[in-house]
Design a protein around this motif. Structure first.
Motif, mmCIF file in Angstrom:
data_model
loop_
_atom_site.group_PDB
_atom_site.id
_atom_site.type_symbol
_atom_site.label_atom_id
_atom_site.label_comp_id
_atom_site.label_asym_id
_atom_site.label_seq_id
_atom_site.Cartn_x
_atom_site.Cartn_y
_atom_site.Cartn_z
ATOM 1 N N GLY A 13 0.798 -1.171 0.006
ATOM 2 C CA GLY A 13 -0.017 -0.020 -0.094
ATOM 3 C C GLY A 13 0.628 1.314 -0.027
ATOM 4 N N THR A 14 1.942 1.106 0.781
ATOM 5 C CA THR A 14 2.914 2.373 0.710
ATOM 6 C C THR A 14 3.761 2.635 -0.432
ATOM 7 O OG1 THR A 14 2.493 2.495 3.138
ATOM 8 C CG2 THR A 14 4.459 3.823 2.404
ATOM 9 N N PHE A 15 4.525 1.339 -0.856
ATOM 10 C CA PHE A 15 5.473 1.287 -1.821
ATOM 11 C C PHE A 15 5.005 0.834 -3.076
ATOM 12 C CE2 PHE A 15 7.750 0.398 2.399
ATOM 13 C CZ PHE A 15 8.239 1.681 2.375
ATOM 14 N N GLY A 16 3.599 0.193 -3.201
ATOM 15 C CA GLY A 16 3.306 -0.249 -4.455
ATOM 16 C C GLY A 16 3.616 -1.775 -4.550
ATOM 17 N N ARG A 17 3.004 -2.365 -5.649
ATOM 18 C CA ARG A 17 3.355 -3.879 -5.741
ATOM 19 C C ARG A 17 4.094 -3.954 -7.198
ATOM 20 N NH1 ARG A 17 -1.380 -8.360 -4.692
ATOM 21 N NH2 ARG A 17 0.085 -10.249 -5.309
ATOM 22 N N HIS A 18 5.253 -4.581 -6.841
ATOM 23 C CA HIS A 18 6.112 -4.590 -8.195
ATOM 24 C C HIS A 18 6.522 -6.016 -8.413
ATOM 25 C CE1 HIS A 18 6.812 -0.247 -7.293
ATOM 26 N NE2 HIS A 18 6.751 -0.614 -6.394
ATOM 27 N N LYS A 19 5.921 -6.756 -9.482
ATOM 28 C CA LYS A 19 6.153 -8.050 -9.897
ATOM 29 C C LYS A 19 7.597 -8.402 -9.847
ATOM 30 C CE LYS A 19 4.916 -11.364 -13.391
ATOM 31 N NZ LYS A 19 4.995 -12.393 -12.350
ATOM 32 N N GLY A 20 7.850 -9.481 -9.348
ATOM 33 C CA GLY A 20 9.240 -10.080 -9.273
ATOM 34 C C GLY A 20 10.128 -9.389 -7.944
ATOM 35 N N PHE A 21 9.475 -8.403 -7.110
ATOM 36 C CA PHE A 21 10.616 -7.722 -6.270
ATOM 37 C C PHE A 21 9.999 -8.159 -4.847
ATOM 38 C CE2 PHE A 21 11.300 -5.171 -10.108
ATOM 39 C CZ PHE A 21 12.943 -5.218 -9.896
ATOM 40 N N ARG A 22 10.827 -8.200 -4.006
ATOM 41 C CA ARG A 22 10.452 -8.032 -2.389
ATOM 42 C C ARG A 22 9.525 -7.014 -2.213
ATOM 43 N NH1 ARG A 22 15.304 -10.351 -3.320
ATOM 44 N NH2 ARG A 22 16.319 -11.740 -1.955
ATOM 45 N N ALA A 23 8.633 -7.520 -1.205
ATOM 46 C CA ALA A 23 7.744 -6.358 -0.682
ATOM 47 C C ALA A 23 8.354 -5.439 -0.021
ATOM 48 C CB ALA A 23 6.647 -6.798 0.051
ATOM 49 N N LEU A 111 3.056 1.973 8.480
ATOM 50 C CA LEU A 111 3.387 2.269 7.214
ATOM 51 C C LEU A 111 1.954 3.004 6.549
ATOM 52 C CD1 LEU A 111 4.514 -1.220 6.582
ATOM 53 C CD2 LEU A 111 5.732 0.754 5.644
ATOM 54 N N ALA A 112 1.056 2.748 6.975
ATOM 55 C CA ALA A 112 -0.411 3.471 6.619
ATOM 56 C C ALA A 112 -0.231 4.925 6.771
ATOM 57 C CB ALA A 112 -1.464 3.114 7.399
ATOM 58 N N ALA A 113 0.427 5.437 7.932
ATOM 59 C CA ALA A 113 0.668 6.753 8.178
ATOM 60 C C ALA A 113 1.747 7.406 7.360
ATOM 61 C CB ALA A 113 1.126 7.255 9.705
ATOM 62 N N ARG A 114 2.389 6.478 6.411
ATOM 63 C CA ARG A 114 3.298 7.043 5.444
ATOM 64 C C ARG A 114 2.892 7.009 4.018
ATOM 65 N NH1 ARG A 114 5.173 6.464 10.263
ATOM 66 N NH2 ARG A 114 6.729 7.769 11.056
ATOM 67 N N LYS A 115 1.817 6.449 3.789
ATOM 68 C CA LYS A 115 1.095 6.150 2.556
ATOM 69 C C LYS A 115 1.291 7.583 1.461
ATOM 70 C CE LYS A 115 -2.603 3.740 0.606
ATOM 71 N NZ LYS A 115 -3.620 2.924 0.565
ATOM 72 N N PRO A 116 1.750 7.479 0.717
ATOM 73 C CA PRO A 116 1.830 8.773 -0.204
ATOM 74 C C PRO A 116 0.503 9.540 -0.435
ATOM 75 C CG PRO A 116 2.949 7.197 -1.391
ATOM 76 C CD PRO A 116 2.451 6.496 -0.258
ATOM 77 N N ASP A 117 0.237 10.710 0.188
ATOM 78 C CA ASP A 117 -0.700 11.439 -0.044
ATOM 79 C C ASP A 117 -0.867 11.971 -1.620
ATOM 80 O OD1 ASP A 117 -2.752 13.427 -0.184
ATOM 81 O OD2 ASP A 117 -2.644 13.799 1.912
ATOM 82 N N PRO A 118 -1.860 11.684 -2.620
ATOM 83 C CA PRO A 118 -1.872 12.174 -3.908
ATOM 84 C C PRO A 118 -1.821 13.700 -3.955
ATOM 85 C CG PRO A 118 -3.727 10.719 -3.409
ATOM 86 C CD PRO A 118 -2.971 10.556 -2.120
ATOM 87 N N GLU A 119 -2.257 14.314 -3.080
ATOM 88 C CA GLU A 119 -2.367 15.873 -3.125
ATOM 89 C C GLU A 119 -1.102 16.372 -2.736
ATOM 90 O OE1 GLU A 119 -5.568 17.436 -1.298
ATOM 91 O OE2 GLU A 119 -7.057 16.519 -2.379
ATOM 92 N N ILE A 120 -0.170 15.736 -2.052
ATOM 93 C CA ILE A 120 1.206 16.210 -1.340
ATOM 94 C C ILE A 120 2.317 15.599 -2.351
ATOM 95 C CG2 ILE A 120 2.532 16.299 0.687
ATOM 96 C CD1 ILE A 120 0.139 16.280 2.292
ATOM 97 N N GLY A 121 1.898 14.399 -2.822
ATOM 98 C CA GLY A 121 3.041 13.655 -3.585
ATOM 99 C C GLY A 121 3.883 13.124 -2.698
ATOM 100 N N GLY A 122 3.661 12.551 -1.463
ATOM 101 C CA GLY A 122 4.575 11.958 -0.444
ATOM 102 C C GLY A 122 3.639 11.708 0.785
ATOM 103 N N PRO A 123 4.341 11.341 1.779
ATOM 104 C CA PRO A 123 3.545 11.231 3.132
ATOM 105 C C PRO A 123 2.952 12.506 3.538
ATOM 106 C CG PRO A 123 5.767 10.077 3.324
ATOM 107 C CD PRO A 123 5.751 10.972 1.908
ATOM 108 N N ASN A 124 1.814 12.404 4.272
ATOM 109 C CA ASN A 124 1.185 13.534 4.807
ATOM 110 C C ASN A 124 1.968 13.851 6.086
ATOM 111 O OD1 ASN A 124 -0.097 15.465 6.265
ATOM 112 N ND2 ASN A 124 -2.140 14.383 5.282
ATOM 113 N N PRO A 125 2.779 14.919 6.305
ATOM 114 C CA PRO A 125 3.441 15.163 7.498
ATOM 115 C C PRO A 125 2.658 15.119 8.877
ATOM 116 C CG PRO A 125 3.876 16.790 6.105
ATOM 117 C CD PRO A 125 2.845 16.205 5.410
ATOM 118 N N GLU A 126 1.096 15.697 8.606
ATOM 119 C CA GLU A 126 0.203 15.763 9.707
ATOM 120 C C GLU A 126 0.119 14.346 10.388
ATOM 121 O OE1 GLU A 126 -0.562 18.234 11.675
ATOM 122 O OE2 GLU A 126 0.674 19.413 10.196
ATOM 123 N N LYS A 127 -0.158 13.237 9.302
ATOM 124 C CA LYS A 127 -0.509 11.793 9.799
ATOM 125 C C LYS A 127 0.829 11.064 10.375
ATOM 126 C CE LYS A 127 -4.016 10.618 6.614
ATOM 127 N NZ LYS A 127 -4.476 9.930 5.266
#
Ligand code: HEM
Length: 298
Positions: A13-23, A111-127
């Protein structure tokens, strides 16, 4: 299985799912070498470590994105398998002295607190701020990374277990964290290097190092003092600690075979003389890594 899948979902959820790679620790490079026993028999006797052993290992950049920059302020890791038989010892250690979560729930929430916020383009510092305030035990890991420049070479990095393992000492049972101390010392990037190095410099700096001879670490047990917390890998052990040297980890070459990159560093593989860490994290790792391995191949 559901709880374990949730751990991997949190990484994906935080880093995306990438076929063939470790989570987690998706970017890395495989190497080989050997374990060399100490000249003086250590006071903690582990029969596997009495003789030279082959080593397969993998260095990595923390995080689940295969294209993470080698300059990113995450942990560096080493997965290491000592010995190629069933009585071998596999570990996966990180550059921070402590881990970022002490339970499955905290791992997911971190990890959920660091999920990229689409409006910010990265983790939401408040979260992130709210998570840290509610989970102060996770802060020492983050503070360490903030205060420590990324390493210049994997051979100039410290690697720690966070977990406390159990051992038979000369005077009875003892608990210890594992620490690989680099012979070449810990060296962080200078500001100048940070701006001029490429995002993939760790391959080149390791290749350069190995061209000139092996990279070595002293493998140590850091013995717990009586007040140290044994069941929480997020809690630092402050002050002086007695150490026992178990031997030397020597890395000699980069392993570019596909099998090296695919190898699984399952921390549950341990010699019979070593007792598994008694915290709420260690037992999650082996089955969670199995879910990641299954997803790598989907
Ligand atoms: C709740 C606890 C943890 C979970 C859910 C977790 C999850 C994962 C996953 C899914 C992988 C990739 C597995 C694979 O596909 O092979 C991984 C790799 C790794 N983990 Fe963890 N981890 C946990 C705790 C730790 C701890 C405590 C450490 C060290 C202090 C650590 C260090 C590493 C390292 C170094 C790797 C890369 C190993 C390699 O190169 O194959 N992990 N972790």
């Amino acid at each position: 299985m559901t709880q374990l899948a949730k751990l991997i979902d949190a990484l994906n959820g935080t880093f995306g799912r990438h076929k063939g790679f470790r989570a987690s620790h998706a970017k890395g490079l495989a190497v080989t070498g050997r374990f060399i026993p100490t000249v003086n028999a250590p006071s903690v006797d582990i029969p596997l470590l009495r003789s030279e052993q082959p080593i397969s290992a993998r260095f990595s950049v923390g995080g689940g994105k295969p294209n993470m920059s080698d300059k990113s302020p995450s942990v560096r890791g080493i997965g290491i398998a000592i010995g190629d038989k069933s009585d071998g010892w596999t570990m996966a250690l990180i550059s921070a002295p402590v881990f970022f979560a002490n339970s499955a729930e905290q791992f997911v929430d971190f990890l959920a607190a660091r999920k990229p916020d689409p409006e910010i383009g990265g983790p939401n510092p408040e979260k992130v701020k709210a998570f840290n305030a509610a989970n102060p035990n996770t802060v020492p890991h983050q503070e360490y990374l903030k205060a420590t420049a990324p390493c210049r070479c994997y051979s100039n990095e410290n690697y720690h277990s966070g977990h406390a393992y159990g051992f038979a000492g000369p005077d009875g049972p003892l608990s210890a964290r594992i620490f690989l101390e680099p012979e070449a010392g810990r060296i962080g990037l200078t500001e100048d290097e940070k701006s001029t190095y490429s995002d993939d410099f760790l391959f080149d700096t390791l290749l350069d190092k190995l061209d000139g001879g092996p990279a070595r670490w002293t493998m140590k047990l850091v013995l717990a003092n009586s007040g140290d917390v044994l069941d929480d890998p997020t809690t630092p052990w402050d002050g002086e600690h007695q150490e026992v040297t178990l031997g030397t980890i020597e890395i000699t070459q980069i392993d570019e075979n596909e099998a090296g990159q695919k190898r699984v560093y399952d921390p549950a593989r341990m010699p019979a003389e070593v007792t598994a860490p008694q915290d709420n994290v260690f037992g999650l790792r082996s089955p969670a890594y199995a879910v990641s391995v299954a997803r790598r191949n989907e």
